[in-house]
Design a protein around this motif. Structure first.
Motif, short mmCIF file in Angstrom:
data_model
loop_
_atom_site.label_atom_id
_atom_site.label_comp_id
_atom_site.label_asym_id
_atom_site.label_seq_id
_atom_site.Cartn_x
_atom_site.Cartn_y
_atom_site.Cartn_z
N SER A 13 0.85 -1.19 0.00
CA SER A 13 0.00 0.00 0.00
C SER A 13 0.89 1.25 0.00
O SER A 13 1.84 1.34 0.77
CB SER A 13 -0.89 -0.01 1.25
OG SER A 13 -1.66 1.17 1.33
N GLY A 14 0.60 2.17 -0.91
CA GLY A 14 1.41 3.38 -1.00
C GLY A 14 2.62 3.26 -1.90
O GLY A 14 3.39 4.22 -2.03
N CYS A 32 6.91 3.80 1.61
CA CYS A 32 5.45 3.69 1.57
C CYS A 32 4.83 4.34 2.81
O CYS A 32 3.80 5.03 2.73
CB CYS A 32 5.02 2.23 1.47
SG CYS A 32 5.48 1.42 -0.09
N GLU A 33 5.44 4.10 3.97
CA GLU A 33 4.94 4.70 5.20
C GLU A 33 5.06 6.21 5.17
O GLU A 33 4.17 6.94 5.63
CB GLU A 33 5.69 4.13 6.41
CG GLU A 33 5.32 2.70 6.76
CD GLU A 33 5.77 2.30 8.15
OE1 GLU A 33 5.15 2.79 9.13
OE2 GLU A 33 6.72 1.52 8.26
N ARG A 77 4.79 8.11 2.68
CA ARG A 77 3.80 8.67 1.76
C ARG A 77 2.37 8.54 2.28
O ARG A 77 1.43 9.03 1.65
CB ARG A 77 3.85 7.95 0.42
CG ARG A 77 5.15 8.05 -0.32
CD ARG A 77 5.08 7.16 -1.56
NE ARG A 77 6.30 7.21 -2.34
CZ ARG A 77 6.49 6.49 -3.45
NH1 ARG A 77 5.52 5.68 -3.88
NH2 ARG A 77 7.63 6.59 -4.11
N ASP A 78 2.17 7.86 3.37
CA ASP A 78 0.85 7.42 3.83
C ASP A 78 -0.04 8.60 4.24
O ASP A 78 0.00 9.07 5.37
CB ASP A 78 1.02 6.45 5.00
CG ASP A 78 -0.30 5.82 5.43
OD1 ASP A 78 -1.26 5.88 4.64
OD2 ASP A 78 -0.37 5.29 6.55
N ARG A 79 -0.84 9.07 3.28
CA ARG A 79 -1.71 10.22 3.55
C ARG A 79 -2.88 9.86 4.47
O ARG A 79 -3.40 10.70 5.19
CB ARG A 79 -2.26 10.78 2.23
CG ARG A 79 -1.20 11.29 1.26
CD ARG A 79 -1.86 12.01 0.09
NE ARG A 79 -0.89 12.43 -0.91
CZ ARG A 79 -0.61 11.72 -2.00
NH1 ARG A 79 -1.22 10.56 -2.20
NH2 ARG A 79 0.28 12.15 -2.88
#
Length: 351
Positions: free
Chosen positions: A178-179, A284-285, A287-289
């Motif tokens: 995810s991300g 990824c973390e 970028r985690d909106r």
């Protein structure tokens, strides 16, 4: 009414071979209840000496074909197995085209592309009778001469490709955490494919969850079901020459392999392209909106891929991209450069 067991296409073909005398091998089938095909038609029931057949709708018996040709005045039919020869001049005025397609669905590209090739033979003024037969192309259960003889014909020749026909369609299957950037790159790839004049369908993860997989949760079983559904729809698109682009997380290698097999069975070898968006977990973390990773680390989201649930990184990806510090357009073009010159290059029409 007694209970029925549903047979696969492979099993129905085996029943047909045995019933038509094309194979002496008694098929291995469920021993309880009657048997039906995928459409729910009663095929047969167990007997003391093998299956007792009631009806096999898809397959024409050799006797029926031979009688039909005799009624049309074909005194000594000549058979050709598979696709027509490159030089159709060697074909007689009348030809029985036998297509070994056991185990393949009735709408498989192998049948449609081969039938189209025989239609071009008809355009030369020859009479062509096309008959799909319940014999496997890759490992035929009967010799071609014996097959032709069973249908009341003599064998002229054969041109059989054991691989499923290439349709020119395919599936771009993005996988990653995810991300990682899967959906963003996939959407840009779709735009570029449309600009190139290709027929393309985007199977958006949220849309699929809402329409096709409503009611499924996020257990491993439900995730597997969701990915297999995406794969099945994508395979149908590819079978008819289109390109499907999908970007689920798809964390488990076995399910991705199942989807690859389904797509290549429908669209031909090379029709499935796995794109691993291998962006590291830390990126990824960052970028985690939506704060999903933070919630997962706090235990608020159970079985979150990469944190409390595994992600099995592919070892069979055709394309691998780490999007860290890279432009979306550059990543999308990297994918297209890798696949349009190879796996998804439209095949030349068969002669």
């Amino acid at each position: 009414m007694s209970a029925r067991s549903r047979l696969t296409d492979v099993q129905v073909a085996a029943v047909a071979r045995y019933h038509f005398g094309l194979s002496p091998t008694v098929p291995e089938l469920p021993q309880s209840g009657d048997w039906e095909d995928a459409q729910g038609v009663l095929v047969g029931r167990p007997g003391e000496r093998g299956p007792t057949v009631v009806e096999i709708p898809r397959w024409q018996s050799p006797g029926t074909v031979a009688q039909r040709l005799a009624e049309r005045g074909w005194a000594v039919p000549t058979a050709w197995v598979g696709r027509p020869p490159t030089d159709v001049a060697e074909l007689p005025a009348q030809v029985l085209a036998l297509l070994p397609v056991a185990g393949a669905p009735a709408d498989t590209a192998t049948i449609s592309t081969t039938a189209a090739a025989w239609a071009r033979v008809r355009a030369t003024g020859r009479a062509v009778e096309i008959v799909p037969v319940p014999v496997t192309a890759a490992q035929p259960e009967v010799g071609w001469a014996e097959l032709a003889e069973a249908y009341g014909a003599t064998l002229l020749g054969s041109r059989v490709d054991p691989e499923p026909a290439r349709t020119g369609g395919g599936v771009l299957f993005f996988t990653g955490l995810s991300g990682a950037g899967k959906s963003t790159i996939a959407a840009r790839v779709v735009e570029l494919l449309l600009e190139a004049g290709r027929s393309v369908t985007l199977l958006d993860g949220d849309e699929v969850r809402h329409h096709l997989s409503a009611g499924l949760g996020f257990s491993q079983a439900d995730r597997d079901t969701n990915v297999r559904r995406i794969g099945w729809v994508a395979a149908q698109i590819a079978k008819h020459g289109g390109i499907a682009v999908c970007a689920p997380i798809a964390p488990y290698a076995a399910v991705r392999a199942d989807v690859r097999h389904e797509v290549e069975a429908q669209a031909g070898r090379g029709g499935f392209v796995l794109v691993h968006v291998a962006t590291p977990l830390a990126e990824c973390e960052a970028r985690d909106r939506k704060g999903l990773y933070a919630k997962a680390r706090a235990g608020e989201i159970p079985a979150f891929t990469g944190i409390s649930d595994p992600y099995e990184a592919p070892t069979d990806a055709e394309v691998t991209i780490d999007t860290t510090g890279k432009d979306v357009d550059a990543c999308a073009r990297l994918v297209l450069d890798a696949v349009l010159a190879g796996p998804l290059q439209a095949p030349a029409p068969s002669p």
